[in-house]
Design a protein around this motif. Structure first.
Motif, PDB file in Angstrom:
ATOM      1  N   ARG A  59       0.958  -1.224   0.148  1.00 28.24           N
ATOM      2  CA  ARG A  59       0.159  -0.017   0.114  1.00 28.24           C
ATOM      3  C   ARG A  59       0.780   1.288   0.164  1.00 28.24           C
ATOM      4  O   ARG A  59       1.589   1.560   0.999  1.00 28.24           O
ATOM      5  CB  ARG A  59      -0.931  -0.084   1.294  1.00 28.24           C
ATOM      6  N   LEU A  60       0.796   2.241  -1.165  1.00 23.32           N
ATOM      7  CA  LEU A  60       1.543   3.353  -1.189  1.00 23.32           C
ATOM      8  C   LEU A  60       0.829   4.460  -0.366  1.00 23.32           C
ATOM      9  O   LEU A  60       1.810   5.411   0.113  1.00 23.32           O
ATOM     10  CB  LEU A  60       1.739   3.603  -2.575  1.00 23.32           C
ATOM     11  N   SER A  61      -0.395   4.652  -0.564  1.00 24.24           N
ATOM     12  CA  SER A  61      -0.991   5.737  -0.102  1.00 24.24           C
ATOM     13  C   SER A  61      -2.533   5.455   0.048  1.00 24.24           C
ATOM     14  O   SER A  61      -3.085   4.624  -0.691  1.00 24.24           O
ATOM     15  CB  SER A  61      -0.696   7.083  -0.806  1.00 24.24           C
ATOM     16  N   LEU A  62      -3.157   6.447   0.822  1.00 22.13           N
ATOM     17  CA  LEU A  62      -4.490   6.501   0.711  1.00 22.13           C
ATOM     18  C   LEU A  62      -4.921   7.840   0.244  1.00 22.13           C
ATOM     19  O   LEU A  62      -4.327   8.967   0.591  1.00 22.13           O
ATOM     20  CB  LEU A  62      -5.164   6.188   1.967  1.00 22.13           C
ATOM     21  N   LEU A  63      -5.723   7.764  -0.901  1.00 22.40           N
ATOM     22  CA  LEU A  63      -5.842   9.218  -1.631  1.00 22.40           C
ATOM     23  C   LEU A  63      -7.302   9.684  -1.581  1.00 22.40           C
ATOM     24  O   LEU A  63      -8.030   8.624  -1.672  1.00 22.40           O
ATOM     25  CB  LEU A  63      -5.406   8.974  -3.188  1.00 22.40           C
ATOM     26  N   GLY A  64      -7.564  10.871  -1.382  1.00 28.37           N
ATOM     27  CA  GLY A  64      -8.829  11.452  -1.110  1.00 28.37           C
ATOM     28  C   GLY A  64      -9.229  12.414  -1.666  1.00 28.37           C
ATOM     29  O   GLY A  64      -8.273  13.383  -2.161  1.00 28.37           O
ATOM     30  N   ILE A  65     -10.585  12.701  -2.487  1.00 30.96           N
ATOM     31  CA  ILE A  65     -10.871  13.559  -3.060  1.00 30.96           C
ATOM     32  C   ILE A  65     -12.269  14.441  -2.330  1.00 30.96           C
ATOM     33  O   ILE A  65     -13.113  13.729  -2.020  1.00 30.96           O
ATOM     34  CB  ILE A  65     -11.157  13.381  -4.613  1.00 30.96           C
ATOM     35  N   GLU A  66     -12.413  15.728  -2.262  1.00 31.53           N
ATOM     36  CA  GLU A  66     -13.363  16.534  -1.757  1.00 31.53           C
ATOM     37  C   GLU A  66     -13.769  17.431  -2.851  1.00 31.53           C
ATOM     38  O   GLU A  66     -12.908  18.154  -3.379  1.00 31.53           O
ATOM     39  CB  GLU A  66     -13.045  17.040  -0.525  1.00 31.53           C
ATOM     40  N   PRO A  95       2.345  -1.970   6.612  1.00 32.42           N
ATOM     41  CA  PRO A  95       3.480  -0.734   7.026  1.00 32.42           C
ATOM     42  C   PRO A  95       2.628   0.535   6.876  1.00 32.42           C
ATOM     43  O   PRO A  95       1.584   0.764   6.083  1.00 32.42           O
ATOM     44  CB  PRO A  95       4.528  -0.807   6.350  1.00 32.42           C
ATOM     45  N   PRO A  96       2.989   1.530   7.761  1.00 31.76           N
ATOM     46  CA  PRO A  96       2.278   2.836   7.843  1.00 31.76           C
ATOM     47  C   PRO A  96       2.437   3.333   6.207  1.00 31.76           C
ATOM     48  O   PRO A  96       3.450   3.363   5.789  1.00 31.76           O
ATOM     49  CB  PRO A  96       3.226   3.676   8.623  1.00 31.76           C
ATOM     50  N   TYR A  97       1.444   4.148   5.779  1.00 35.54           N
ATOM     51  CA  TYR A  97       1.279   4.783   4.412  1.00 35.54           C
ATOM     52  C   TYR A  97       0.662   6.084   4.673  1.00 35.54           C
ATOM     53  O   TYR A  97      -0.055   6.218   5.365  1.00 35.54           O
ATOM     54  CB  TYR A  97       0.580   3.732   3.500  1.00 35.54           C
ATOM     55  N   PRO A  98       1.125   7.136   3.700  1.00 35.06           N
ATOM     56  CA  PRO A  98       0.788   8.377   3.814  1.00 35.06           C
ATOM     57  C   PRO A  98      -0.689   8.692   3.275  1.00 35.06           C
ATOM     58  O   PRO A  98      -1.326   7.602   2.739  1.00 35.06           O
ATOM     59  CB  PRO A  98       1.556   9.369   2.916  1.00 35.06           C
ATOM     60  N   VAL A  99      -1.487   9.712   3.814  1.00 29.90           N
ATOM     61  CA  VAL A  99      -2.809  10.028   3.302  1.00 29.90           C
ATOM     62  C   VAL A  99      -2.658  11.403   2.638  1.00 29.90           C
ATOM     63  O   VAL A  99      -2.180  12.317   2.938  1.00 29.90           O
ATOM     64  CB  VAL A  99      -3.707  10.261   4.624  1.00 29.90           C
TER      65      VAL A  99
END
Length: 320
Positions: A71-78, A126-130
């Motif tokens: 898992r590279l990142s959690l990506l969000g859109i608002e 492992p920890p991944y960025p948001v």
């Protein structure tokens, strides 16, 4: 109704090709860094505890960017059609909830290991960025706070300022993207960006693109929700338009032509109905006056002879 509007605003951006395209252009200048097939849907609902009460908070759209088993990142859109001065608070709560979820997974894994258990649950990611993006569709540039410190303004006690952590949000003014950036979009978002940029610049002189719409239902639903125009969603129920959409050659130019035709037709129908209603009210007033004057023969004649009725309208100064 607001929940339905929120949902229809989101479904276009939930499509992997559109989602990836938005990030690739806005963050990586059009380089195909994120592949649609590497995106995994993520539950957008999280919990926020306030005064011992649990409150549900929901992102517009979020996906996990993966590469193989990593898992590279959690990506969000608002999506925002209106400016919100509390947007940094909202984004930090969404991002914070995503980090808290990771911490909870690590804690749960540690407990299971301590109990001597094994399995996938004992090996958390492992920890991944948001990373969250705010897409603003207004015609004026975003001028509300973009950081926590800007939200707090002068309300921070001087002695605490060195210790207050800041948090910056990523806001993109879609209506103010430059032409080169708009050209880099490859998905249906290219039509969205082009529409908002052109209507901001040229208003009614907007020239629609001849590019094909790939996701017709989602695209039309988005336009209907964001523009507050039901014509676009109603077109999806038109059998002729449905048949045309199946062929896969619907363009923005055709969408606007159909919408304009539908608006013209509705305007004529509404005008026709109003005309009938106004005439009926005028005839009712004329009939009432003639009866008061004992002219029942004229009442009968006016009901069957439009020209005679018109002459009586003029005589009694009745308009419709």
């Amino acid at each position: 109704m607001s929940n339905e509007k929120d949902f229809t605003e989101k479904i276009l951006f939930d499509l992997p090709d559109v989602f990836a395209d938005i990030f690739n252009v806005l963050l990586f200048e059009g380089k195909q860094i994120i592949k649609p097939e590497d995106l995994v849907s993520d539950g957008t609902v999280s919990q926020l505890k306030i005064a011992n009460d649990l409150h549900m908070q929901e992102r517009d759209v979020s996906k996990i960017w993966t590469k193989g088993n990593a898992r590279l990142s959690l990506l969000g859109i608002e999506n925002q059609t209106k400016q919100d001065r509390d947007m940094p608070f909202r984004i930090v709560s969404y991002d914070g909830a995503a980090y808290k979820a990771q911490a909870n997974q690590h804690l749960a894994a540690a407990r299971l290991k301590a109990e001597g258990k094994s399995g996938p649950e004992t090996e958390p990611w492992p920890p991944y960025p948001v990373v969250s993006l705010v897409l603003y569709f207004g015609k004026t540039k975003w001028n509300r706070p973009k950081t926590i410190l800007e939200c707090l303004g002068n309300h921070i006690p001087e002695v605490l300022k060195p210790f207050v952590s800041d948090y910056r949000i990523n806001v993109f003014d879609i209506s103010w993207l430059d032409d080169e950036t708009v050209k880099k979009f490859q998905s249906d978002f290219s039509l969205v960006a082009d529409y908002f940029v052109q209507t901001r610049k040229y208003g009614e002189n907007y020239v629609p693109s001849k590019k094909t719409v790939h996701h017709v239902h989602e695209f039309m639903s988005f336009l209907s929700a964001v523009l507050g125009d039901k014509r676009y969603s109603e077109m999806l129920e038109d059998p002729d338009f449905q048949e045309h959409a199946k062929k896969g050659d619907v363009t923005m130019c055709e969408v606007l032509d159909k919408a304009e035709q539908k608006g013209l037709k509705q305007g004529i129908e509404q005008g026709f109905k109003k005309g009938i209603s106004d005439y009926a009210n005028a005839l009712k007033e004329l009939t009432s006056r003639l009866i008061r004057e004992g002219k029942t023969d004229e009442v009968i004649k006016a009901a069957s002879d439009l020209d005679y009725a018109e002459s009586l309208f003029k005589r009694y100064h009745i308009s419709y």
